[in-house]
Design a protein around this motif. Structure first.
Motif, PDB file in Angstrom:
ATOM      1  N   ILE A 156       0.855  -1.187   0.000  1.00 43.10           N
ATOM      2  CA  ILE A 156       0.000   0.000   0.000  1.00 43.10           C
ATOM      3  C   ILE A 156       0.893   1.239   0.000  1.00 43.10           C
ATOM      4  CG2 ILE A 156      -1.769   1.286   1.246  1.00 43.10           C
ATOM      5  CD1 ILE A 156      -2.481  -1.401   2.650  1.00 43.10           C
ATOM      6  N   HIS A 157       0.626   2.165  -0.909  1.00 48.31           N
ATOM      7  CA  HIS A 157       1.356   3.433  -0.920  1.00 48.31           C
ATOM      8  C   HIS A 157       0.414   4.532  -0.458  1.00 48.31           C
ATOM      9  CE1 HIS A 157       5.190   2.602  -3.175  1.00 48.31           C
ATOM     10  NE2 HIS A 157       4.562   1.445  -3.210  1.00 48.31           N
ATOM     11  N   VAL A 158       0.892   5.356   0.460  1.00 49.84           N
ATOM     12  CA  VAL A 158       0.105   6.458   0.998  1.00 49.84           C
ATOM     13  C   VAL A 158       0.775   7.775   0.619  1.00 49.84           C
ATOM     14  CG1 VAL A 158      -0.806   7.536   3.088  1.00 49.84           C
ATOM     15  CG2 VAL A 158      -0.592   5.041   2.975  1.00 49.84           C
ATOM     16  N   PHE A 159      -0.013   8.687   0.082  1.00 51.07           N
ATOM     17  CA  PHE A 159       0.463  10.031  -0.206  1.00 51.07           C
ATOM     18  C   PHE A 159      -0.375  11.003   0.605  1.00 51.07           C
ATOM     19  CE2 PHE A 159      -0.093  13.998  -2.633  1.00 51.07           C
ATOM     20  CZ  PHE A 159       1.200  14.474  -2.516  1.00 51.07           C
ATOM     21  N   THR A 160       0.276  11.868   1.381  1.00 48.16           N
ATOM     22  CA  THR A 160      -0.425  12.832   2.216  1.00 48.16           C
ATOM     23  C   THR A 160      -0.295  14.225   1.617  1.00 48.16           C
ATOM     24  OG1 THR A 160       0.002  11.496   4.187  1.00 48.16           O
ATOM     25  CG2 THR A 160      -0.595  13.806   4.545  1.00 48.16           C
ATOM     26  N   TRP A 161      -1.440  14.854   1.380  1.00 45.77           N
ATOM     27  CA  TRP A 161      -1.482  16.237   0.904  1.00 45.77           C
ATOM     28  C   TRP A 161      -1.891  17.091   2.098  1.00 45.77           C
ATOM     29  CZ3 TRP A 161       0.151  18.546  -3.405  1.00 45.77           C
ATOM     30  CH2 TRP A 161      -0.231  19.874  -3.625  1.00 45.77           C
ATOM     31  N   ASN A 162      -1.077  18.112   2.441  1.00 42.50           N
ATOM     32  CA  ASN A 162      -1.261  18.847   3.690  1.00 42.50           C
ATOM     33  C   ASN A 162      -1.805  20.263   3.573  1.00 42.50           C
ATOM     34  OD1 ASN A 162      -0.385  16.863   5.555  1.00 42.50           O
ATOM     35  ND2 ASN A 162       1.712  17.217   4.898  1.00 42.50           N
ATOM     36  N   GLU A 163      -2.319  20.639   2.416  1.00 41.40           N
ATOM     37  CA  GLU A 163      -2.824  22.006   2.299  1.00 41.40           C
ATOM     38  C   GLU A 163      -4.093  22.036   1.457  1.00 41.40           C
ATOM     39  OE1 GLU A 163      -0.238  24.486  -0.400  1.00 41.40           O
ATOM     40  OE2 GLU A 163       1.046  22.736  -0.213  1.00 41.40           O
ATOM     41  N   ASP A 164      -4.861  23.120   1.607  1.00 35.78           N
ATOM     42  CA  ASP A 164      -6.056  23.278   0.795  1.00 35.78           C
ATOM     43  C   ASP A 164      -5.672  23.282  -0.670  1.00 35.78           C
ATOM     44  OD1 ASP A 164      -7.477  23.457   3.133  1.00 35.78           O
ATOM     45  OD2 ASP A 164      -7.779  25.627   3.026  1.00 35.78           O
ATOM     46  N   ILE A 165      -6.600  22.854  -1.514  1.00 33.19           N
ATOM     47  CA  ILE A 165      -6.327  22.801  -2.946  1.00 33.19           C
ATOM     48  C   ILE A 165      -7.049  23.977  -3.598  1.00 33.19           C
ATOM     49  CG2 ILE A 165      -6.529  21.417  -5.039  1.00 33.19           C
ATOM     50  CD1 ILE A 165      -6.517  18.954  -3.079  1.00 33.19           C
ATOM     51  N   THR A 166      -6.245  24.928  -4.082  1.00 29.12           N
ATOM     52  CA  THR A 166      -6.756  26.165  -4.661  1.00 29.12           C
ATOM     53  C   THR A 166      -6.114  26.391  -6.022  1.00 29.12           C
ATOM     54  OG1 THR A 166      -5.004  27.529  -3.706  1.00 29.12           O
ATOM     55  CG2 THR A 166      -6.964  27.162  -2.332  1.00 29.12           C
ATOM     56  N   LEU A 167      -6.491  27.460  -6.651  1.00 29.64           N
ATOM     57  CA  LEU A 167      -5.916  27.829  -7.938  1.00 29.64           C
ATOM     58  C   LEU A 167      -4.391  27.925  -7.865  1.00 29.64           C
ATOM     59  CD1 LEU A 167      -6.679  28.595 -10.827  1.00 29.64           C
ATOM     60  CD2 LEU A 167      -6.850  30.964 -10.077  1.00 29.64           C
ATOM     61  N   ASN A 168      -3.878  28.326  -6.709  1.00 27.86           N
ATOM     62  CA  ASN A 168      -2.434  28.518  -6.538  1.00 27.86           C
ATOM     63  C   ASN A 168      -1.622  27.227  -6.583  1.00 27.86           C
ATOM     64  OD1 ASN A 168      -2.806  31.276  -6.260  1.00 27.86           O
ATOM     65  ND2 ASN A 168      -3.053  31.123  -4.051  1.00 27.86           N
ATOM     66  N   ASN A 169      -2.233  26.090  -6.250  1.00 23.59           N
ATOM     67  CA  ASN A 169      -1.446  24.858  -6.189  1.00 23.59           C
ATOM     68  C   ASN A 169      -2.072  23.683  -6.948  1.00 23.59           C
ATOM     69  OD1 ASN A 169      -3.531  24.148  -4.500  1.00 23.59           O
ATOM     70  ND2 ASN A 169      -2.291  23.971  -2.665  1.00 23.59           N
ATOM     71  N   THR A 170      -3.043  23.963  -7.802  1.00 26.69           N
ATOM     72  CA  THR A 170      -3.714  22.899  -8.539  1.00 26.69           C
ATOM     73  C   THR A 170      -2.735  22.088  -9.381  1.00 26.69           C
ATOM     74  OG1 THR A 170      -5.760  24.167  -8.603  1.00 26.69           O
ATOM     75  CG2 THR A 170      -5.555  22.389 -10.189  1.00 26.69           C
TER      76      THR A 170
ATOM     77  N   LYS B 283       0.398  17.050 -10.442  1.00 22.40           N
ATOM     78  CA  LYS B 283       1.672  16.330 -10.600  1.00 22.40           C
ATOM     79  C   LYS B 283       1.870  15.307  -9.485  1.00 22.40           C
ATOM     80  CE  LYS B 283       3.962  20.000 -13.161  1.00 22.40           C
ATOM     81  NZ  LYS B 283       4.953  21.074 -13.132  1.00 22.40           N
ATOM     82  N   ALA B 284       1.498  15.680  -8.263  1.00 21.79           N
ATOM     83  CA  ALA B 284       1.640  14.769  -7.124  1.00 21.79           C
ATOM     84  C   ALA B 284       0.735  13.552  -7.292  1.00 21.79           C
ATOM     85  CB  ALA B 284       1.330  15.507  -5.820  1.00 21.79           C
TER      86      ALA B 284
ATOM     87  N   TYR C  77     -10.391  22.671   2.305  1.00 23.28           N
ATOM     88  CA  TYR C  77     -11.040  23.195   1.099  1.00 23.28           C
ATOM     89  C   TYR C  77     -10.403  22.584  -0.142  1.00 23.28           C
ATOM     90  CZ  TYR C  77     -12.292  26.271  -2.728  1.00 23.28           C
ATOM     91  OH  TYR C  77     -12.740  26.752  -3.937  1.00 23.28           O
ATOM     92  N   ILE C  78     -11.240  22.279  -1.123  1.00 20.29           N
ATOM     93  CA  ILE C  78     -10.751  21.795  -2.414  1.00 20.29           C
ATOM     94  C   ILE C  78     -11.607  22.435  -3.501  1.00 20.29           C
ATOM     95  CG2 ILE C  78     -12.172  19.706  -2.209  1.00 20.29           C
ATOM     96  CD1 ILE C  78     -10.021  18.234  -3.866  1.00 20.29           C
ATOM     97  N   ASN C  79     -10.963  22.981  -4.521  1.00 16.57           N
ATOM     98  CA  ASN C  79     -11.715  23.611  -5.605  1.00 16.57           C
ATOM     99  C   ASN C  79     -12.164  22.552  -6.613  1.00 16.57           C
ATOM    100  OD1 ASN C  79      -9.429  23.081  -7.177  1.00 16.57           O
ATOM    101  ND2 ASN C  79      -8.831  25.219  -7.368  1.00 16.57           N
ATOM    102  N   SER C  80     -12.937  22.979  -7.598  1.00 18.80           N
ATOM    103  CA  SER C  80     -13.474  22.027  -8.574  1.00 18.80           C
ATOM    104  C   SER C  80     -12.371  21.359  -9.393  1.00 18.80           C
ATOM    105  CB  SER C  80     -14.485  22.713  -9.491  1.00 18.80           C
ATOM    106  OG  SER C  80     -13.887  23.785 -10.180  1.00 18.80           O
ATOM    107  N   ALA C  81     -11.302  22.081  -9.661  1.00 21.15           N
ATOM    108  CA  ALA C  81     -10.181  21.476 -10.398  1.00 21.15           C
ATOM    109  C   ALA C  81      -9.568  20.339  -9.586  1.00 21.15           C
ATOM    110  CB  ALA C  81      -9.128  22.524 -10.725  1.00 21.15           C
ATOM    111  N   GLY C  82      -9.426  20.537  -8.289  1.00 20.17           N
ATOM    112  CA  GLY C  82      -8.900  19.491  -7.418  1.00 20.17           C
ATOM    113  C   GLY C  82      -9.797  18.267  -7.405  1.00 20.17           C
TER     114      GLY C  82
END
Length: 113
Positions: free
Chosen positions: A8-22, A27-28, A49-54
């Motif tokens: 099992i591989h786990v990837f942790t995303w630690n910030e809100d997903i916005t236009l700035n980091n979509t 890529k991640a 928070y996660i935007n529609s692109a996320g």
């Protein structure tokens, strides 16, 4: 952050997903799906928070993983993130878990890892 639990591989995303980091999130996710494991967990417990692109990136990731005979699930789905996922009916095509431990347990119980 990436961690491995056997197959099992786990990837942790630690910030809100916005236009700035979509794009960074896209890529991640692509990198996660390229992992040599059949069981993938996206841990989002720090995300509020996660935007529609996320949302689209996660949906695409699930479909891409399936095409490669892999399963991608999302862990850490609580609070406002849980509400967003409920509104867009994510649970109709992806497994959602409140904790990473629950997601790992799901894979272990269903696949005898």
């Amino acid at each position: 952050m990436r961690t491995k639990h056997g197959a099992i591989h786990v990837f942790t995303w630690n910030e809100d997903i916005t236009l700035n980091n979509t794009e960074q999130f896209r890529k991640a996710m692509a990198k996660l799906i390229e992992e040599p494991a059949d069981h993938l967990i996206l841990n989002m417990e720090q995300v509020k928070y996660i935007n529609s692109a996320g949302l689209g990136i996660i949906a695409d990731g699930v479909m891409t993983a399936r095409k490669q005979q892999k399963e991608l699930v999302v862990a850490g789905v609580q609070g406002s993130l849980q509400e967003i996922f409920r509104i867009v009916k994510f649970s109709s095509f992806i497994k959602l878990f409140k904790t990473e431990k629950e997601a790992i347990h799901y894979f272990v119980e269903n696949d005898n890892i």
